[in-house]
Structure formats: C-alpha cells, structure tokens
Design a protein around this motif. Sequence first.
Motif, mmCIF file in Angstrom:
data_model
loop_
_atom_site.group_PDB
_atom_site.id
_atom_site.type_symbol
_atom_site.label_atom_id
_atom_site.label_comp_id
_atom_site.label_asym_id
_atom_site.label_seq_id
_atom_site.Cartn_x
_atom_site.Cartn_y
_atom_site.Cartn_z
ATOM 1 N N CYS A 10 -13.848 0.708 -1.155
ATOM 2 C CA CYS A 10 -14.771 1.673 -0.565
ATOM 3 C C CYS A 10 -14.981 2.863 -1.488
ATOM 4 C CB CYS A 10 -14.223 2.144 0.792
ATOM 5 S SG CYS A 10 -12.649 3.053 0.679
ATOM 6 N N THR A 11 -15.777 3.810 -1.039
ATOM 7 C CA THR A 11 -15.938 5.097 -1.697
ATOM 8 C C THR A 11 -14.904 6.058 -1.113
ATOM 9 O OG1 THR A 11 -17.565 5.797 -0.068
ATOM 10 C CG2 THR A 11 -18.406 4.701 -2.051
ATOM 11 N N PRO A 12 -14.633 7.185 -1.796
ATOM 12 C CA PRO A 12 -13.608 8.105 -1.274
ATOM 13 C C PRO A 12 -13.856 8.561 0.153
ATOM 14 C CG PRO A 12 -14.131 8.669 -3.536
ATOM 15 C CD PRO A 12 -15.099 7.599 -3.146
ATOM 16 N N GLN A 29 14.952 1.829 -4.570
ATOM 17 C CA GLN A 29 13.922 2.807 -4.238
ATOM 18 C C GLN A 29 14.523 4.039 -3.575
ATOM 19 O OE1 GLN A 29 11.086 0.728 -1.686
ATOM 20 N NE2 GLN A 29 9.708 0.486 -3.448
ATOM 21 N N VAL A 30 13.730 5.113 -3.597
ATOM 22 C CA VAL A 30 14.033 6.301 -2.800
ATOM 23 C C VAL A 30 12.778 6.684 -2.032
ATOM 24 C CG1 VAL A 30 15.771 7.139 -4.431
ATOM 25 C CG2 VAL A 30 13.393 7.926 -4.639
ATOM 26 N N ARG A 31 12.978 7.399 -0.931
ATOM 27 C CA ARG A 31 11.837 7.973 -0.220
ATOM 28 C C ARG A 31 11.697 9.422 -0.642
ATOM 29 N NH1 ARG A 31 12.581 7.305 5.705
ATOM 30 N NH2 ARG A 31 13.687 9.294 5.628
ATOM 31 N N VAL A 32 10.482 9.794 -0.998
ATOM 32 C CA VAL A 32 10.196 11.141 -1.483
ATOM 33 C C VAL A 32 9.351 11.871 -0.446
ATOM 34 C CG1 VAL A 32 9.047 12.510 -3.274
ATOM 35 C CG2 VAL A 32 10.292 10.413 -3.891
ATOM 36 N N LYS A 33 9.809 13.060 -0.051
ATOM 37 C CA LYS A 33 8.969 13.969 0.739
ATOM 38 C C LYS A 33 8.022 14.630 -0.249
ATOM 39 C CE LYS A 33 9.166 17.613 4.242
ATOM 40 N NZ LYS A 33 8.046 18.422 3.721
ATOM 41 N N VAL A 34 6.748 14.312 -0.141
ATOM 42 C CA VAL A 34 5.784 14.680 -1.169
ATOM 43 C C VAL A 34 5.510 16.183 -1.141
ATOM 44 C CG1 VAL A 34 3.438 14.324 -2.023
ATOM 45 C CG2 VAL A 34 4.738 12.389 -1.098
ATOM 46 N N ALA A 35 5.728 16.826 -2.288
ATOM 47 C CA ALA A 35 5.338 18.231 -2.456
ATOM 48 C C ALA A 35 3.900 18.337 -2.926
ATOM 49 C CB ALA A 35 6.270 18.921 -3.451
ATOM 50 N N ALA A 36 3.496 17.397 -3.783
ATOM 51 C CA ALA A 36 2.120 17.373 -4.279
ATOM 52 C C ALA A 36 1.823 15.987 -4.806
ATOM 53 C CB ALA A 36 1.903 18.404 -5.380
ATOM 54 N N ALA A 37 0.586 15.566 -4.627
ATOM 55 C CA ALA A 37 0.070 14.350 -5.255
ATOM 56 C C ALA A 37 -1.031 14.764 -6.205
ATOM 57 C CB ALA A 37 -0.466 13.375 -4.211
ATOM 58 N N ALA A 38 -0.991 14.250 -7.428
ATOM 59 C CA ALA A 38 -1.977 14.629 -8.439
ATOM 60 C C ALA A 38 -3.083 13.589 -8.512
ATOM 61 C CB ALA A 38 -1.304 14.772 -9.798
ATOM 62 N N LEU A 39 -4.308 14.057 -8.695
ATOM 63 C CA LEU A 39 -5.447 13.156 -8.846
ATOM 64 C C LEU A 39 -5.555 12.673 -10.288
ATOM 65 C CD1 LEU A 39 -8.371 14.764 -6.810
ATOM 66 C CD2 LEU A 39 -6.563 13.229 -6.042
ATOM 67 N N ASN A 40 -6.005 11.426 -10.436
ATOM 68 C CA ASN A 40 -6.282 10.840 -11.734
ATOM 69 C C ASN A 40 -7.580 10.051 -11.640
ATOM 70 O OD1 ASN A 40 -3.734 11.271 -13.546
ATOM 71 N ND2 ASN A 40 -2.944 10.699 -11.538
ATOM 72 N N PHE A 41 -8.273 9.904 -12.769
ATOM 73 C CA PHE A 41 -9.542 9.193 -12.752
ATOM 74 C C PHE A 41 -9.373 7.769 -12.224
ATOM 75 C CE2 PHE A 41 -12.987 6.709 -14.698
ATOM 76 C CZ PHE A 41 -14.081 7.393 -14.205
ATOM 77 N N ARG A 301 -5.654 16.631 3.252
ATOM 78 C CA ARG A 301 -6.784 16.153 4.047
ATOM 79 C C ARG A 301 -8.108 16.257 3.305
ATOM 80 N NH1 ARG A 301 -6.367 16.363 10.445
ATOM 81 N NH2 ARG A 301 -8.372 15.399 10.017
ATOM 82 N N ASP A 302 -8.151 17.035 2.207
ATOM 83 C CA ASP A 302 -9.377 17.171 1.416
ATOM 84 C C ASP A 302 -9.528 16.069 0.372
ATOM 85 O OD1 ASP A 302 -9.989 19.426 2.811
ATOM 86 O OD2 ASP A 302 -9.671 20.831 1.156
ATOM 87 N N ALA A 303 -8.672 15.053 0.402
ATOM 88 C CA ALA A 303 -8.664 14.041 -0.657
ATOM 89 C C ALA A 303 -10.029 13.412 -0.927
ATOM 90 C CB ALA A 303 -7.629 12.958 -0.339
ATOM 91 N N PRO A 304 -10.804 13.004 0.074
ATOM 92 C CA PRO A 304 -12.082 12.353 -0.245
ATOM 93 C C PRO A 304 -13.005 13.204 -1.115
ATOM 94 C CG PRO A 304 -11.510 11.952 2.033
ATOM 95 C CD PRO A 304 -10.533 12.973 1.525
ATOM 96 N N GLN A 305 -13.178 14.486 -0.764
ATOM 97 C CA GLN A 305 -14.060 15.339 -1.553
ATOM 98 C C GLN A 305 -13.462 15.632 -2.921
ATOM 99 O OE1 GLN A 305 -17.295 16.358 -0.721
ATOM 100 N NE2 GLN A 305 -17.206 16.745 -2.929
ATOM 101 N N ALA A 306 -12.151 15.822 -2.969
ATOM 102 C CA ALA A 306 -11.496 16.099 -4.253
ATOM 103 C C ALA A 306 -11.651 14.921 -5.207
ATOM 104 C CB ALA A 306 -10.014 16.403 -4.023
ATOM 105 N N ILE A 307 -11.482 13.696 -4.702
ATOM 106 C CA ILE A 307 -11.630 12.506 -5.537
ATOM 107 C C ILE A 307 -13.075 12.354 -5.989
ATOM 108 C CG2 ILE A 307 -11.416 9.996 -5.603
ATOM 109 C CD1 ILE A 307 -9.175 10.323 -3.456
#
Length: 327
Positions: A10-12, A29-41, A301-307
């Motif tokens: 789909c689209t973002p 594996q470990v479970r990580v409480k996410v502090a930040a997710a970085a965008l990549n192309f 929650r802003d992921a679609p527009q950010a991507i």
Amino acid sequence: MNAWLVRDWCTPEQMQWTDLPLPEPGPGQVRVKVAAAALNFLDTLMIGGRYQERPPLPFTPGVELSGTVDAVGTDAALTVGDRVCGLVGYGAFAEYACVDAADLYRVPEAVDLVDAAALPVVYGTAHHALLERGRLRAGETLLVLAAAGGVGLATVQLGRALGLRVLAAAGGADKCALCLQHGAEQAFDYREPSWTEQLKAVTAGRGVDAVLDPVGGDYTAQALRLLAFGGRLLIVGFAAGAIPEIPANRLLLKDLSALGVIWGAWRRRNRPAAAQQMADLFDLWRQGAIAPLVSQRRPLRDAPQAIADLGARHTTGKVLLIPEDTK
C-alpha cells in the motif's frame, strides 16, 4: 501496544493504526521499549512491496530504532535495562519490538537515547562506503550527492572527520547551506545546469577521487564524468527512481571502479566488525566529530505523513517517530 500495520502492499496513508498484543522475545531476542524509530527511504519501498526483502503480510514496518530492553529471551547477550539502538527486519513503528540481540548495539550513557536511533543506518552506510568499499585516504576528494539527506549528511560529517576534502551536491540553496554547516568545503546546487562545470573548476579540472551516489538516474552518468583517473563510484541507492546503466567503456578509459554499498547485508556477514564500527562511531560522536542531524521528532501516529514527506524528498537529515508515552 499501538503499532502501524501493513495488511497489503500500500501507500503510507493506507497503513492501519492498530492495537496489537505485546510481543514476546524468542531465543536470541530481546523486547525493546521503543524510544524512537528512525525513517529510512527503504521504508517507502517496503510498504509498497517494492523493496528487495518482502516481509510476510501483515507486518509492522520500520527497520531502525532505539530504546530500552524490557524483556530477554534465552541465549540473548543483553539484559533488562540496557540502552540500545540497532536494526530489525521490520517492526520498529510500534511501542515495543522484538529484535535479535545480535542486531543491537549498546548506547553510551553520554549519548541521547532518542537521537541514537538516527545513527546506525546512515553512519553505518557512510562508514562502510568510505572505508570498507571506497578505501578512501586522508587528503582525497569526495563528492556526496543528495548531501542534505540522512546518508548524505552522515557522509559529509564522517568524510571531514577522516580528513577528506568533502564537496557536496544537493537540490536547492537551503540544502546546500545545510551541507556547508555540516562540514562540506563547498556545495553545489544540482538543479543548476552548470553545477558540474562549477565543480570541475573547483578541482582545477582533475575531478574527484570518489562519488557517493544514493540517487541514481541521470545523476550517475554525471558522477562518472566527474571522477578523476582511478576514481570510485560508490553506489548506495536509487532515490531518483531510475536504475542507471553504467557504460563499461567509461570505467575502462579512466581506470574507474563502480562499487555497490549495502551495509545491511555486510553487517549480517561481519557482526564483530560491525560492532567495532558502531563503537568507533559512538566515539566520534562523543568527541564532537559527528552528530546526527535530527530534523524532526514526530509522534509515532504521524508515520504516514512523515513517510510520504521522506519519499517526496521534502526532508533533511533524519526524521524520528516517537511513541507518545516516551519523554
């Protein structure tokens, strides 16, 4: 937990904001409480099913994160409370993610945990390109295309830290100014028809020893013409969309090399070397020689527009997505 879900390619904006069960870490594996997710192309490609690796549907996108370990599976060489950053095949655009411990790196206390999400992909790629693939030496001249982007700015900073003469090319005066702020000796607006002639003049007609090319398309042909005898074309990606054909005669006539740069695959095959690479990069960060440019911190929650903004090349540096309960 809250997470973004791709149910079909789909689209973002077609991704779904979903409540999912908290994942449990498997062996190693470990479970990580996410502090930040970085965008990549590559996120824009993976969501649309156009990346070379296709996760099984449905999946949560996102490949780069930082956070705190809050659960540990068997045979995982990390402990609860460890501050980490690193890579996951997919799943970073969520409040929690299960990650192979071997793909994570401890974040020094002196480094901001949120901003640490901006380090692995772009600086790992830059380090791999300049040292492992390009074998660049202090005093050589490097041209960075798309130099105001994430990989571009990381390469500009790292190139200067390694003693290279760094020239930058970017689209627009504002992006060129940003490159100069981050260590480029000169920056050229490649929207200007004469930019290659300007660059040739700066090098007294000799050209450059290496070009970092994350763009592809027509820019690759221009890069080849700008290389000095014995130069190296470092191919990182094809943000312009078109995959160029490289004429072999150009390589032959000037003793040039065209080198692929794929840090992720190299890292999986060379984990000890990659761990040392990350340690070296954190040292450079603490010394002030490099510093990731986080241009935006946006709610998860802003992921679609950010991507979408990233895919349209409307961003500079790195964009981070922050879960709402992360301070």
